[in-house]
Design an enzyme around this catalytic site. Structure first.
Site, PDB file in Angstrom:
ATOM      1  N   ASP A  91       0.919  -1.213  -0.024  1.00  0.00           N
ATOM      2  CA  ASP A  91       0.137  -0.021  -0.029  1.00  0.00           C
ATOM      3  C   ASP A  91       0.856   1.216   0.047  1.00  0.00           C
ATOM      4  OD1 ASP A  91      -3.100   0.435   0.572  1.00  0.00           O
ATOM      5  OD2 ASP A  91      -2.026   2.039   0.984  1.00  0.00           O
ATOM      6  N   ASN A 102       4.139   2.335  -4.605  1.00  0.00           N
ATOM      7  CA  ASN A 102       3.030   2.531  -5.766  1.00  0.00           C
ATOM      8  C   ASN A 102       2.550   1.193  -6.203  1.00  0.00           C
ATOM      9  OD1 ASN A 102       2.477   2.807  -8.631  1.00  0.00           O
ATOM     10  ND2 ASN A 102       1.662   4.893  -7.758  1.00  0.00           N
ATOM     11  N   ASP A 119      -7.329  -4.765  -5.077  1.00  0.00           N
ATOM     12  CA  ASP A 119      -8.626  -4.129  -4.633  1.00  0.00           C
ATOM     13  C   ASP A 119      -8.145  -2.641  -4.592  1.00  0.00           C
ATOM     14  OD1 ASP A 119     -10.899  -3.672  -3.580  1.00  0.00           O
ATOM     15  OD2 ASP A 119     -10.348  -3.935  -1.567  1.00  0.00           O
ATOM     16  N   CYS A 149     -14.768  -0.670  -6.596  1.00  0.00           N
ATOM     17  CA  CYS A 149     -15.828  -0.090  -5.705  1.00  0.00           C
ATOM     18  C   CYS A 149     -16.591   1.319  -6.337  1.00  0.00           C
ATOM     19  CB  CYS A 149     -14.924   0.236  -4.623  1.00  0.00           C
ATOM     20  SG  CYS A 149     -13.541   1.611  -4.628  1.00  0.00           S
TER      21      CYS A 149
END
Length: 391
Positions: free
Chosen positions: A247, A274, A295, A335
């Site tokens: 992350d 990244n 995700d 999302c």
């Protein structure tokens, strides 16, 4: 109460249960509306459609709360909606002490999000109109759930687009900066003030369970955009060997490390990087994984952003396919409501073509059931996941 008339043909959509009235669909007002005022929505001929609130500055100008002429917007109506939402969650028997209590339009309270973290509530008013009903909401939450504290989150869009004049902070009782929640057999530290969304990605509960079902003992696994480690910890708990979580946020990675510690899970490598660069490097190095989870955050905040978002999803899927072993699994999520299931499948298909890989779809997922999807309101379905086996 102001009367709003909509253009001919709009009434069919509204009467079917779709609660949004767009600015271009309105043909007249009984008087000039003020932001947050309650309104009566009428069809072209003047017949009743519903009661809602208005923000003339917003593209979605009216949001309807009641389609029943006898049920005007009132404190009693708001309380009943919250009570029904609570009863629905109890029926779900969620294996966690954290869940979404109010999912905006999904619970017929547009502009309101409420999440439960153990004995504490996090509330977010996303529209000016719902913010005007704030006292009714807070009083009902206190009476029905009897929390130890309530924390209010305020997003940038709520401030700068809707014009909500609120500041983040505790608005009732006491809310600690950190709360430990549990989900199945894992514990997670949630930093309510600094966490993403209201503090944790509760909507991916089902997806985390699904990923665990794919893990075989000793698998090498990768969790990209890992945030505080939900997928990485789940894979390790399921028996994975080496696990890497990636992350860009140093704060998220620090919390992920602490989450591993409180669960006594070792063998997870946490990387601040990244995601695109990391995946490219793994491919160049010839690294291979049994399971790759990707995700990302929302790439498409609006319809105009879809083409650029699709390029991003394709690149991520392509990089993921290159580093997934034959017989291994790649999971990709979106999302954003604007990225449909078909969009996600197309990104995977195009990536598979470029990677010269054949993939078999082994599963799909959407947000868990405490984030209700109302069929008449397509926008309530926003989270999608596709799981493929690389052949």
């Amino acid at each position: 109460m102001i009367h709003v008339r909509v253009a001919q043909g709009v009434e069919d959509k509204l009467r079917s249960g779709f609660p949004w009235v767009y600015k271009q669909e309105i043909i007249s007002y009984s008087k000039k509306p003020q932001k947050g005022e309650l309104v009566v929505v009428r069809d072209y001929a003047g017949k009743f459609i519903g009661y809602g609130y208005i923000n003339p500055d917003s593209t979605i100008t009216v949001r309807i709360l009641s389609f029943d002429k006898e049920r005007k917007i009132s404190e009693r109506l708001v309380r009943e909606r919250i009570q029904k939402a609570y009863e629905y969650r109890k029926k779900l028997s969620i294996n966690s002490n954290a869940y979404r209590l109010i999912h905006s339009e999904g619970d017929f309270l547009p502009g309101l999000v409420v999440d439960v973290y153990d004995r504490y509530l996090v509330v977010e008013f996303t529209t000016y109109g719902m913010h005007t009903l704030r006292d009714w909401v807070i009083n009902a939450l206190i009476d029905i759930l009897k929390p130890e504290g309530i924390y209010e989150k305020v997003s940038d869009s709520a401030k700068y687009i809707e014009g909500i004049p609120a500041e983040e902070g505790t608005i009732y009782g006491y809310v600690p900066e950190e709360v430990i929640i549990w989900e199945h057999d894992l514990k997670f530290i949630v930093n309510i003030p600094r966490g993403q969304k209201t503090g944790f990605f509760l909507d991916q509960r089902y997806a985390r369970k699904m990923i665990r079902s794919l893990v075989k003992p000793g698998d090498r696994c990768l969790d990209v955009f890992c945030h505080t480690g939900g997928f990485a910890l789940s894979m390790k708990k399921a028996g994975a060997g080496e696990v890497i979580g990636v992350d860009l946020s140093e704060g998220a990675i620090e919390t992920a490390k602490r989450n591993a510690e409180i669960n006594s899970l070792e063998g997870i490598q946490w990387v601040v990087d990244n995601a695109f660069d990391f995946l490219k490097r793994m491919h160049q190095e010839g690294q291979k994984f049994d399971i790759v989870v990707i995700d990302p955050p929302s790439f498409a905040k609006n319809k105009a952003a879809v083409p650029n978002a699709m390029r991003g999803y394709k690149e991520l899927a392509l990089r993921g396919l290159h580093i997934t072993k034959p017989g291994g699994y790649l999971a990709v999520y979106s999302c954003s409501f604007h990225i449909t299931r078909d969009h996600l499948l197309k990104a995977l298909l195009d990536a598979a073509k470029d990677a010269k890989k054949i993939v078999r779809v082994v599963g799909e997922s959407i947000q868990d059931l405490d984030h209700p999807w109302i069929l008449q309101m397509p926008n309530t379905l926003y989270l999608k996941g596709v799981y493929v086996e690389v052949l």
